[in-house]
Design a protein around this motif. Structure first.
Motif, PDB file in Angstrom:
ATOM      1  N   ASP A   1      15.912 -37.448   9.477  1.00 48.89           N
ATOM      2  CA  ASP A   1      14.897 -37.756  10.503  1.00 48.89           C
ATOM      3  C   ASP A   1      13.834 -38.566  10.096  1.00 48.89           C
ATOM      4  O   ASP A   1      12.690 -38.374  10.561  1.00 48.89           O
ATOM      5  N   SER A   2      14.016 -39.777   9.471  1.00 47.40           N
ATOM      6  CA  SER A   2      12.861 -40.735   9.115  1.00 47.40           C
ATOM      7  C   SER A   2      12.358 -41.526  10.268  1.00 47.40           C
ATOM      8  O   SER A   2      13.132 -41.659  11.303  1.00 47.40           O
ATOM      9  N   ALA A   3      11.007 -41.926  10.284  1.00 48.12           N
ATOM     10  CA  ALA A   3      10.627 -43.109  11.369  1.00 48.12           C
ATOM     11  C   ALA A   3      10.818 -44.343  10.441  1.00 48.12           C
ATOM     12  O   ALA A   3      10.651 -44.500   9.315  1.00 48.12           O
ATOM     13  N   ILE A   4      11.520 -45.203  11.218  1.00 54.19           N
ATOM     14  CA  ILE A   4      11.700 -46.544  10.748  1.00 54.19           C
ATOM     15  C   ILE A   4      10.852 -47.697  11.749  1.00 54.19           C
ATOM     16  O   ILE A   4      10.719 -47.813  12.721  1.00 54.19           O
ATOM     17  N   ILE A   5      10.574 -48.627  10.738  1.00 55.73           N
ATOM     18  CA  ILE A   5       9.785 -49.916  11.114  1.00 55.73           C
ATOM     19  C   ILE A   5      10.720 -50.906  10.699  1.00 55.73           C
ATOM     20  O   ILE A   5      10.834 -51.171   9.417  1.00 55.73           O
ATOM     21  N   ILE A   6      11.408 -51.792  11.778  1.00 54.15           N
ATOM     22  CA  ILE A   6      12.335 -52.897  11.487  1.00 54.15           C
ATOM     23  C   ILE A   6      11.812 -54.007  11.826  1.00 54.15           C
ATOM     24  O   ILE A   6      11.233 -54.209  12.962  1.00 54.15           O
ATOM     25  N   ILE A   7      11.516 -54.842  10.897  1.00 57.75           N
ATOM     26  CA  ILE A   7      10.892 -56.425  11.152  1.00 57.75           C
ATOM     27  C   ILE A   7      11.968 -57.254  11.142  1.00 57.75           C
ATOM     28  O   ILE A   7      12.889 -57.489  10.360  1.00 57.75           O
ATOM     29  N   THR A   8      12.024 -58.021  12.312  1.00 55.73           N
ATOM     30  CA  THR A   8      13.199 -58.907  12.535  1.00 55.73           C
ATOM     31  C   THR A   8      12.786 -60.065  13.473  1.00 55.73           C
ATOM     32  O   THR A   8      11.984 -59.882  14.328  1.00 55.73           O
ATOM     33  N   HIS A   9      13.604 -61.036  13.463  1.00 58.33           N
ATOM     34  CA  HIS A   9      13.611 -62.113  14.703  1.00 58.33           C
ATOM     35  C   HIS A   9      14.771 -61.841  15.282  1.00 58.33           C
ATOM     36  O   HIS A   9      14.798 -62.797  16.254  1.00 58.33           O
ATOM     37  N   ASP A  10      15.692 -61.189  15.081  1.00 54.33           N
ATOM     38  CA  ASP A  10      16.838 -61.052  15.788  1.00 54.33           C
ATOM     39  C   ASP A  10      16.671 -59.927  16.741  1.00 54.33           C
ATOM     40  O   ASP A  10      16.677 -58.782  16.692  1.00 54.33           O
ATOM     41  N   LEU A  11      16.927 -60.221  18.063  1.00 50.31           N
ATOM     42  CA  LEU A  11      16.799 -59.567  19.238  1.00 50.31           C
ATOM     43  C   LEU A  11      17.912 -58.701  19.536  1.00 50.31           C
ATOM     44  O   LEU A  11      17.782 -57.644  20.096  1.00 50.31           O
ATOM     45  N   GLY A  12      18.991 -59.130  18.860  1.00 49.89           N
ATOM     46  CA  GLY A  12      20.336 -58.247  18.810  1.00 49.89           C
ATOM     47  C   GLY A  12      20.003 -56.821  18.029  1.00 49.89           C
ATOM     48  O   GLY A  12      20.474 -55.970  18.355  1.00 49.89           O
ATOM     49  N   VAL A  13      19.332 -57.324  16.869  1.00 45.91           N
ATOM     50  CA  VAL A  13      19.137 -56.117  16.014  1.00 45.91           C
ATOM     51  C   VAL A  13      18.055 -54.989  16.880  1.00 45.91           C
ATOM     52  O   VAL A  13      18.360 -53.852  16.667  1.00 45.91           O
ATOM     53  N   VAL A  14      17.177 -55.725  17.257  1.00 45.23           N
ATOM     54  CA  VAL A  14      16.083 -54.981  17.986  1.00 45.23           C
ATOM     55  C   VAL A  14      17.007 -53.944  19.183  1.00 45.23           C
ATOM     56  O   VAL A  14      16.781 -52.800  19.458  1.00 45.23           O
ATOM     57  N   ALA A  15      17.742 -54.674  19.875  1.00 49.23           N
ATOM     58  CA  ALA A  15      18.389 -53.829  21.166  1.00 49.23           C
ATOM     59  C   ALA A  15      19.113 -52.919  20.442  1.00 49.23           C
ATOM     60  O   ALA A  15      19.434 -51.844  21.073  1.00 49.23           O
ATOM     61  N   GLU A  16      19.757 -52.913  19.053  1.00 52.16           N
ATOM     62  CA  GLU A  16      20.757 -52.177  18.637  1.00 52.16           C
ATOM     63  C   GLU A  16      19.965 -50.941  18.023  1.00 52.16           C
ATOM     64  O   GLU A  16      20.437 -49.701  18.115  1.00 52.16           O
ATOM     65  N   MET A  17      18.842 -51.148  17.464  1.00 52.53           N
ATOM     66  CA  MET A  17      18.020 -50.226  16.675  1.00 52.53           C
ATOM     67  C   MET A  17      16.917 -49.632  17.296  1.00 52.53           C
ATOM     68  O   MET A  17      16.594 -48.256  17.226  1.00 52.53           O
ATOM     69  N   ALA A  18      16.149 -50.439  18.001  1.00 53.55           N
ATOM     70  CA  ALA A  18      14.688 -49.884  18.175  1.00 53.55           C
ATOM     71  C   ALA A  18      14.635 -48.991  19.547  1.00 53.55           C
ATOM     72  O   ALA A  18      15.252 -49.028  20.456  1.00 53.55           O
TER      73      ALA A  18
END
Length: 347
Positions: free
Chosen positions: A204-221
């Motif tokens: 149940d962690s809160a995650i901040i993911i820093i990326t330039h990959d919008l595919g990663v954003v669509a998958e994770m955020a």
């Protein structure tokens, strides 16, 4: 109350040439069990803001102000010793390059076990057992043997998994992942993202993911924060940001995504120009020198007045920093036809 609340965070670095405003008035909130994706070009302030949350700019020349509230405690006002106790236990970070982040002279197991012993009064044997358990949990084959390998003996994907094991060994409430899939092939990228999501559900962690990959954003955020020149320029729910963006910079990021289902000879649509110098950012909206839509704003507002981060025409929690009054219309008529349809359909 939010699990993490960053309010008006400013991180300025005095130099001989002037003050570098790496982060300039950044605010956002993050709840337990949710993921915030921070996107933007290099130099937009993504990593600086996150490393400040971890307290890595203490005892440096950096001028830090604002608030970083973690479960109601301001991390900017606590002592160095209390921050050291929280770092790795309450908040942990997966660094962009695990080969550089890990010490080459110590085994992977030694470094993971050390991260555990710092916050737990246990023997070396118990810490080693815990390290083996975590390596097994993140999918390292034969963890009881690989625990004694050195970082250079691990592949890129395995090193990234080991970094995740080190970050999660104390079950932190907040995990910051700085470009966790950079330099990894697409298969390993998918495995790493699946692993982060599985571990988030488990802890149940809160995650901040820093990326330039919008595919990663669509998958994770769950939510997305778009940064430019040290400031937030758009903020809102992931699906809302990626399907109805309201800031020209976000349009540029989406238009730069290649259309894998389209013409193989079609040209990419990059954002013109380069990111601004944070020593001397442009007046008004920092993006105006590169913006191809500033003619849609009457007068010289773009060059003289910094727009506030306010709700756009769609309202709600979707915020944008732009003077354009009808961005949704412009996006639908001019931008949407150029964006990769597979990315939109995926959402």
């Amino acid at each position: 109350m939010s699990f993490l609340s960053v309010q008006d965070l400013k991180v300025h670095f005095p130099t001989q040439d002037g003050v570098v405003k790496a982060t300039d008035g950044l605010s956002f909130d993050l709840q337990k069990g949710q993921t915030l994706g921070i996107v933007g070009e290099s130099g937009s302030g993504k990593s600086v803001s996150s490393s400040t949350i971890l307290g890595l700019h203490r005892r440096t020349r950096a001028k830090v102000s604002g608030q970083i509230l973690l479960e109601g405690t301001d991390l900017l006002t606590i002592s160095d010793e209390e921050m050291r106790q929280r770092r790795g236990k309450d908040v942990a970070m997966i660094f962009q390059d695990p080969l550089s982040a890990m010490h080459p002279y110590y085994t992977v197991g030694n470094q993971i076990a050390e991260a555990y012993r710092v916050h737990n009064d246990v023997s070396k044997r118990a810490a080693r057992t815990r390290a083996i358990e975590m390596l097994d949990r993140v999918g390292i084959p034969q963890p009881d043997r690989r625990v004694d390998d050195y970082p250079h003996q691990f592949s890129g994907g395995m090193r990234q998994r080991a970094m995740i094991a080190m970050g999660l060994i104390n079950n932190p409430g907040l995990l910051i992942a700085d470009e966790p899939t950079t330099a990894l092939d697409v298969t390993v990228q998918a495995q790493i993202l699946d692993l982060l999501q599985d571990l988030q559900r488990e802890f149940d962690s809160a995650i901040i993911i820093i990326t330039h990959d919008l595919g990663v954003v669509a998958e994770m955020a769950d939510n997305v924060l778009v940064m430019y020149a040290g400031r937030a320029v758009e903020y809102g729910a992931c699906k809302e940001i990626l399907t109805h963006p309201e800031m020209p910079y976000t349009w540029g990021l989406l238009s730069s995504v290649p259309d894998v289902a389209g013409d193989t000879e079609a040209k990419l649509l990059p954002i013109p120009g380069n990111p601004p110098s944070l020593l001397n950012p442009p007046s008004g909206c920092a993006f105006h020198p590169r913006c191809t839509h500033r003619d849609k704003v009457q007068g010289d507002l773009c060059t003289t007045q910094l727009p506030d981060l306010v709700p756009g025409p769609r309202g709600g929690t979707h915020l944008k920093r732009c003077h354009i009054a009808n961005p949704d219309v412009i996006y639908a008529q001019e931008i949407l036809p150029e964006i990769a349809p597979d990315l939109v359909e995926e959402l």
